[in-house]
Motif scaffolding. Structure first.
Motif, PDB file in Angstrom:
ATOM      1  N   LEU A 111       0.847  -1.202   0.000  1.00 53.13           N
ATOM      2  CA  LEU A 111       0.000   0.000   0.000  1.00 53.13           C
ATOM      3  C   LEU A 111       0.883   1.253   0.000  1.00 53.13           C
ATOM      4  O   LEU A 111       0.638   2.215  -0.723  1.00 53.13           O
ATOM      5  N   ASP A 112       1.914   1.224   0.811  1.00 50.41           N
ATOM      6  CA  ASP A 112       2.840   2.358   0.893  1.00 50.41           C
ATOM      7  C   ASP A 112       3.579   2.556  -0.434  1.00 50.41           C
ATOM      8  O   ASP A 112       3.615   3.658  -0.987  1.00 50.41           O
ATOM      9  N   LEU A 113       4.144   1.463  -0.968  1.00 47.40           N
ATOM     10  CA  LEU A 113       4.976   1.596  -2.174  1.00 47.40           C
ATOM     11  C   LEU A 113       4.141   1.998  -3.386  1.00 47.40           C
ATOM     12  O   LEU A 113       4.589   2.784  -4.235  1.00 47.40           O
ATOM     13  N   VAL A 114       2.930   1.483  -3.484  1.00 51.20           N
ATOM     14  CA  VAL A 114       2.074   1.830  -4.626  1.00 51.20           C
ATOM     15  C   VAL A 114       1.699   3.312  -4.561  1.00 51.20           C
ATOM     16  O   VAL A 114       1.729   4.021  -5.572  1.00 51.20           O
ATOM     17  N   ALA A 115       1.372   3.791  -3.359  1.00 52.30           N
ATOM     18  CA  ALA A 115       1.035   5.217  -3.229  1.00 52.30           C
ATOM     19  C   ALA A 115       2.254   6.073  -3.594  1.00 52.30           C
ATOM     20  O   ALA A 115       2.138   7.076  -4.300  1.00 52.30           O
ATOM     21  N   LEU A 155      12.393  -1.067  -6.984  1.00 51.96           N
ATOM     22  CA  LEU A 155      13.368  -0.010  -6.650  1.00 51.96           C
ATOM     23  C   LEU A 155      12.931   0.749  -5.399  1.00 51.96           C
ATOM     24  O   LEU A 155      13.750   1.126  -4.558  1.00 51.96           O
ATOM     25  N   LEU A 156      11.618   0.950  -5.269  1.00 52.88           N
ATOM     26  CA  LEU A 156      11.126   1.648  -4.076  1.00 52.88           C
ATOM     27  C   LEU A 156      11.308   0.780  -2.831  1.00 52.88           C
ATOM     28  O   LEU A 156      11.590   1.279  -1.744  1.00 52.88           O
ATOM     29  N   LYS A 157      11.150  -0.528  -3.010  1.00 56.12           N
ATOM     30  CA  LYS A 157      11.373  -1.426  -1.864  1.00 56.12           C
ATOM     31  C   LYS A 157      12.858  -1.439  -1.486  1.00 56.12           C
ATOM     32  O   LYS A 157      13.195  -1.441  -0.300  1.00 56.12           O
ATOM     33  N   VAL A 199      -5.740  -0.254 -10.978  1.00 59.42           N
ATOM     34  CA  VAL A 199      -6.581  -0.818  -9.920  1.00 59.42           C
ATOM     35  C   VAL A 199      -5.655  -1.498  -8.915  1.00 59.42           C
ATOM     36  O   VAL A 199      -4.832  -2.341  -9.301  1.00 59.42           O
ATOM     37  N   LEU A 200      -5.784  -1.121  -7.652  1.00 57.09           N
ATOM     38  CA  LEU A 200      -4.991  -1.771  -6.591  1.00 57.09           C
ATOM     39  C   LEU A 200      -5.916  -2.736  -5.866  1.00 57.09           C
ATOM     40  O   LEU A 200      -6.867  -2.324  -5.189  1.00 57.09           O
TER      41      LEU A 200
END
Ligand SMILES: Cc1ncc(COP(=O)(O)O)c(C=O)c1O
Length: 398
Positions: free
Chosen positions: A104-108, A259-261, A200-201
């Motif tokens: 949820l954090d990384l997608v946002a 990459l965000l992770k 869509v998440l």
């Protein structure tokens, strides 16, 4: 110190009902407030065996760093489970996460510019709002009924929200309401996402806890355009303390999430990934779930049965076919938070989560005070029935 903080931190604050919920931690209170699964259902003995084996036989690799996307064996096993659930998926399409929450954090972080709108169910998962808020989104809430997100409402919301960026949906046994999105609506949601070119998440932590009715197709399995980011989790099927979740998405999306992770935490725990992979080969997760599902069904039956017997006629509740929660609707104008503080906690010694915390906006058009979330997951049967009866007596007298 506050003047040192970045502007986005204005949106990072504890929920207004946090203090009220903390009162539910008193052991003399029967709390239906928590969202935890039943620890009695964790496969502790099997996990002990697994960890012992992993440390004995693979200790040096299991304690070493590994790639950000996760160990290959676990990615392949997750892909295999996704294929069995109707998706086209290979190991390279899987990013192992520290729980779905990290997704949820990384997608946002990947998608949201300040002022972009996230389209959500109304109400929705509080942890998602907590994850999204630092990226300074607006919210466009969509009405729900017993078949999940209402498609006419979604259509209207999308027409009215030019800065909509993605639709966040919990199609199976939604948190907090327990409702499930019908198959027809799943197709329609994807059609609308296509028309408005939205991501869509899809968040599915309860999907494998269906104890009644037919399993419905995931949005990911119905998607032909690569626009669905699917989040899954072992928190409710194995144990949340493993912090084991995953994202499955189009490679171009997954590469950025990886990459965000990398920036966030380098990787998930090698030890926990190795142990989860070994659990999946040595023990049958589906057989474990065969034991878990009837246990939750019995808990659901006990709670909604007690509610049906003891709540006054004007109080309604959902009857979920899986998951951990039922959503209670008190009569219009009822103040569920005030009633809990003044009557329920001191007199019935019971706690629930007042519903207003789950609404993404505070506008009176989309938020109301007469709802509450009840979890049937962790309170033992007799205590649960006794607690619901005490609450029913109080409601009848009020
Ligand atoms: C809808 C929803 N999404 C995500 C999560 C986070 O789960 P995890 O433990 O996999 O991070 C939860 C946990 O309760 C949830 O209810």
């Amino acid at each position: 110190m506050e003047h040192h903080f970045a502007q986005r931190i204005r949106r990072v604050r504890p929920s207004a009902i946090r203090q009220l919920l903390q009162l539910g931690d008193d052991p003399s209170i029967t709390s239906f407030g928590g969202g935890y699964p039943d620890p009695g259902l964790f496969p502790v003995a099997q996990l002990r065996e697994v960890y012992d084996h992993v440390l004995r036989e693979q200790g040096r690799t299991a304690l070493q760093y590994t790639g950000t996307a996760g160990i290959p064996a676990l990615r392949a096993q997750i892909a295999e489970r996704m294929v069995r659930d109707g998706s086209t998926c290979g190991a390279d399409d899987v990013l192992v996460l520290q729980g779905a929450q990290q997704g949820l954090d990384l997608v946002a972080k990947l998608l949201i510019n300040p002022g972009d709108a996230i389209v959500t169910e109304n109400p929705t998962f509080l942890g998602a709002l907590v994850a999204f808020n630092p990226y300074e989104p607006d919210y466009a809430p969509v009405a729900l009924d017993e078949d999940g997100m209402d498609m006419e409402s979604l259509e209207q919301v999308l027409a009215d929200t030019p800065r909509a960026k993605f639709i966040y949906a919990i199609p199976d046994f939604q948190n907090p309401t327990g409702v499930t999105l019908s198959t027809q609506r799943r197709h329609r949601l994807l059609e609308l996402a296509h028309e408005h070119d939205l991501i869509v998440l899809e968040d599915t932590p309860y999907r494998e806890l269906r104890f009644e009715g037919e399993q419905l197709p995931t949005l990911h399995s119905l998607d032909t355009e690569g626009r669905v980011i699917h989040l899954g989790s072992f928190s409710k099927t194995l144990a949340p303390g493993l912090r084991m979740g995953y994202a499955v998405a189009h490679r171009s999306i997954l590469a950025k999430l990886e990459l965000l992770k990398l920036a966030a935490d380098t990787q998930s725990s090698t030890l926990n990934m190795t142990a989860t992979a070994r659990f999946l080969t040595e023990f049958d997760l589906d057989a474990h779930l065969e034991a878990v599902r009837p246990a939750y069904r019995a808990k659901r039956d006990a709670m909604v049965g007690a509610m049906a017997e003891s709540f006054p006629a004007g109080v309604q509740f959902t009857r979920p076919e899986g998951g951990l929660f039922t959503w209670v609707t008190f009569p219009e104008g009822f103040d569920a938070a005030g009633f809990m503080a003044e009557q329920v906690l001191p007199k019935a010694r019971v706690a629930y989560v007042p519903g207003e915390t789950f609404f993404p906006t505070t506008s009176p058009a989309t938020q109301a005070s007469h709802y509450a979330r009840f979890s049937y997951a962790s309170v033992p049967h007799e205590q649960m029935v006794a607690g619901i009866r005490r609450l029913g007596d109080l409601l009848a007298a009020s």
